[in-house]
Write a protein that holds these residues in place. Structure first.
Motif, PDB file in Angstrom:
ATOM      1  N   THR A  11      14.660  23.346  23.876  1.00 47.41           N
ATOM      2  CA  THR A  11      15.634  23.772  24.885  1.00 47.41           C
ATOM      3  C   THR A  11      15.202  23.364  26.282  1.00 47.41           C
ATOM      4  O   THR A  11      16.020  23.310  27.191  1.00 47.41           O
ATOM      5  N   ASP A  12      13.866  23.098  26.475  1.00 45.17           N
ATOM      6  CA  ASP A  12      13.265  23.010  27.799  1.00 45.17           C
ATOM      7  C   ASP A  12      13.353  24.408  28.431  1.00 45.17           C
ATOM      8  O   ASP A  12      13.771  25.364  27.773  1.00 45.17           O
ATOM      9  N   GLY A  13      12.961  24.537  29.699  1.00 42.43           N
ATOM     10  CA  GLY A  13      12.914  25.869  30.301  1.00 42.43           C
ATOM     11  C   GLY A  13      14.295  26.419  30.616  1.00 42.43           C
ATOM     12  O   GLY A  13      15.278  25.680  30.710  1.00 42.43           O
ATOM     13  N   ALA A  67       7.719  15.275  24.949  1.00 38.24           N
ATOM     14  CA  ALA A  67       8.980  15.950  25.269  1.00 38.24           C
ATOM     15  C   ALA A  67       9.899  14.980  26.008  1.00 38.24           C
ATOM     16  O   ALA A  67       9.486  14.390  27.003  1.00 38.24           O
ATOM     17  N   HIS A  68      11.095  14.809  25.505  1.00 42.69           N
ATOM     18  CA  HIS A  68      12.195  14.023  26.077  1.00 42.69           C
ATOM     19  C   HIS A  68      12.318  12.624  25.456  1.00 42.69           C
ATOM     20  O   HIS A  68      13.150  12.416  24.611  1.00 42.69           O
ATOM     21  N   GLY A  69      11.536  11.643  25.925  1.00 44.18           N
ATOM     22  CA  GLY A  69      11.617  10.297  25.340  1.00 44.18           C
ATOM     23  C   GLY A  69      12.918   9.562  25.602  1.00 44.18           C
ATOM     24  O   GLY A  69      13.221   8.572  24.918  1.00 44.18           O
ATOM     25  N   GLY A 110      10.843  23.120  20.135  1.00 46.47           N
ATOM     26  CA  GLY A 110       9.717  22.193  20.300  1.00 46.47           C
ATOM     27  C   GLY A 110       9.274  21.947  21.730  1.00 46.47           C
ATOM     28  O   GLY A 110       8.258  21.284  21.947  1.00 46.47           O
ATOM     29  N   HIS A 111      10.029  22.440  22.704  1.00 44.27           N
ATOM     30  CA  HIS A 111       9.594  22.246  24.100  1.00 44.27           C
ATOM     31  C   HIS A 111      10.285  23.263  25.003  1.00 44.27           C
ATOM     32  O   HIS A 111      11.508  23.257  25.137  1.00 44.27           O
ATOM     33  N   THR A 112       9.465  24.121  25.629  1.00 42.65           N
ATOM     34  CA  THR A 112      10.040  25.040  26.601  1.00 42.65           C
ATOM     35  C   THR A 112       8.982  25.466  27.609  1.00 42.65           C
ATOM     36  O   THR A 112       7.796  25.111  27.486  1.00 42.65           O
ATOM     37  N   HIS A 113       9.444  26.148  28.628  1.00 42.10           N
ATOM     38  CA  HIS A 113       8.570  26.774  29.624  1.00 42.10           C
ATOM     39  C   HIS A 113       9.061  28.230  29.643  1.00 42.10           C
ATOM     40  O   HIS A 113       9.921  28.595  30.456  1.00 42.10           O
ATOM     41  N   ALA A 114       8.563  29.028  28.710  1.00 43.97           N
ATOM     42  CA  ALA A 114       9.204  30.303  28.379  1.00 43.97           C
ATOM     43  C   ALA A 114       9.407  31.204  29.594  1.00 43.97           C
ATOM     44  O   ALA A 114      10.495  31.760  29.800  1.00 43.97           O
ATOM     45  N   ILE A 154       3.232  16.770  26.121  1.00 46.72           N
ATOM     46  CA  ILE A 154       3.376  16.170  27.453  1.00 46.72           C
ATOM     47  C   ILE A 154       4.831  15.755  27.693  1.00 46.72           C
ATOM     48  O   ILE A 154       5.518  15.319  26.760  1.00 46.72           O
ATOM     49  N   HIS A 155       5.302  15.927  28.936  1.00 47.31           N
ATOM     50  CA  HIS A 155       6.608  15.360  29.305  1.00 47.31           C
ATOM     51  C   HIS A 155       6.492  13.840  29.266  1.00 47.31           C
ATOM     52  O   HIS A 155       5.528  13.284  29.795  1.00 47.31           O
ATOM     53  N   PHE A 156       7.472  13.176  28.684  1.00 47.33           N
ATOM     54  CA  PHE A 156       7.346  11.717  28.532  1.00 47.33           C
ATOM     55  C   PHE A 156       8.714  11.049  28.624  1.00 47.33           C
ATOM     56  O   PHE A 156       9.603  11.300  27.813  1.00 47.33           O
TER      57      PHE A 156
END
Ligand SMILES: [Zn+2]
Length: 422
Positions: free
Chosen positions: A296-298, A244-246, A60-64, A207-209
């Motif tokens: 996973t994030d980047g 993303a995050h929270g 659900g969230h990465t910077h491939a 969005i990063h949050f």
């Protein structure tokens, strides 16, 4: 391609919930699933003996493309790492670099059972082309970061809209989302623009949050309110929003997110590696029925994209936080990792009528034997227990081998060398 030639794919003799079943897909949709399913003439057939059928994972969230920076400047303090390593290298990135970095990420994700990812990075058209060529599903981000100066975003806004046209030709597996970086890096004016465009075009906002506490204090100083009500005031908290995050969300913000239908994606490994100071309050989120997914994030802050490793960390961390070994049972953790608790992320259930995105897992691998598959997928399996990855009814990996992985690794290494990372 001959439009009249439907593509049939049949899996025979795989195990699902302890029962031997077949699955048949036509043109990317599951049309039959059960003990009596057989192949039709002309079908591509997979022998499922020794394999279990499970849903595909959703990152659900990465910077491939940050796979190019994997291990680069590891263990440095955050700002020193960004300023001395990552940002100078990113300033040199070309379309070609991002393409091969994303292909490397796709090879790793396909190999470890991810069928869809939500990306946020530069050169979105290159990301989209890479995902399209790899065959995986992706929601590609249109990046926006104006350093809190709306005058700087005019060009970025125009580029975002231009990129939409480039993404539109990449086919049905590739979607677009607006990806303003965060509330501390994007001005209120630009965020309002994103809210309007997202509403008009009915596109998600990713969005990063609230990854770190300073986002809370900064928002209160600038806007006189906490980040949740701030996003809501701008029209950025909707059923199209992926946060993303929270980690630093408070209970009232989860209530607000639930009321608006927003999704939160937790990234436990990245949060631990970057020492963000707070474990994502998953129990509070689910108490208020907020949709929650896993990311996973980047690769710079994880450093892998193997969701089977991260689902374990997610479950362990939440048990620890709750001081309760019964918290987040394996079945629930698996639901989070496959997008089952966050419909907006686009995961596919194993069901007739759903997209044919699924995995076949080797049940005789030592890491998952002898039984209790879901428990073992969550707590003991590396991603390499995945034998076959199918997306949109197409086999992207079989026998644990991604066909063009060697070429992709070589090209990504060349790109990393060109960037001065290696
Ligand atoms: Zn991120």
């Amino acid at each position: 391609m001959n439009a009249s030639a439907a593509h049939g794919l049949t899996v025979r003799g795989a195990v699902l919930d302890g029962v031997e079943v077949g699955l048949r897909a036509v043109d990317g949709t599951v049309v039959a699933l059960g003990p009596s399913v057989t192949a039709e003439p002309g079908d591509e057939v997979i022998a499922g003996s020794g394999l279990a059928l499970v849903a595909g994972l959703v990152n659900g969230h990465t910077h491939a493309a940050m796979t190019l920076f994997r291990g680069f400047g590891g263990d440095l303090p955050l700002m020193e790492w960004l300023e001395s390593k990552i940002w100078p290298a990113e300033a040199r990135l070309t379309d070609d670099d991002v393409y091969w970095g994303t292909r490397l990420a796709c090879a790793e994700m396909i190999r470890t059972g991810t069928v869809r990812f939500w990306d946020m990075y530069w050169h979105p058209a290159a990301v989209a082309r890479a995902a399209q060529d790899a065959g995986i599903r992706a929601t590609v981000g249109l990046p926006l970061i104006d350093g809190m100066d709306p005058a700087r975003s005019t060009k970025l806004r125009a580029e975002a809209i231009e990129s939409l046209d480039e993404l539109a030709v990449c086919g049905p597996r590739i979607g677009a989302s607006f990806t303003p970086h965060g509330i501390y890096t994007v001005s209120e004016e630009s965020l309002s623009w994103v809210a309007e465009e997202s509403a008009v075009r009915q596109l998600p906002v990713h969005i990063h949050f609230l990854e770190v506490e300073s986002e809370v204090t900064g928002c209160i100083e600038r806007a006189g309110t906490r980040p949740g009500p701030y996003l809501d005031r701008l029209g950025l908290l909707t059923e199209r929003t992926v946060l993303a995050h929270g980690c630093w969300m408070e209970e009232a913000e989860f209530e607000l997110a639930a009321a608006r239908g927003a999704t939160v994606v937790t990234n436990p490994v990245s949060n631990l590696k970057l020492a963000v100071g707070r474990i994502f309050p998953y129990a509070v989120a689910r108490h208020h029925r907020v949709a929650v997914g896993l990311g996973t994030d980047g690769a710079s802050s994880n450093n892998g994209l193997d969701m089977l490793q991260d689902v374990k960390v997610f479950a362990l961390l939440q048990k620890y936080a709750a001081n309760d070994p019964a918290a987040v049972p394996a079945e629930e953790a698996w639901q989070v990792a496959t997008g089952g608790l966050a419909p907006a992320l686009g995961g596919a259930p194993l069901a007739v009528g759903a997209a044919a995105d699924f995995l076949l897992v080797r049940v005789d691998d030592p890491e998952v034997a002898p039984g209790y598959l879901t428990d073992n997928l969550v707590y003991s399996a590396p991603g390499t227990v995945v034998d076959t990855t199918v997306v949109d009814g197409r086999v992207l990996m079989s026998g644990g081998v991604v066909p063009d992985a060697d070429e992709v690794v070589a090209k990504a290494r060349e790109a990393a060398r060109r960037l001065g990372v290696l």
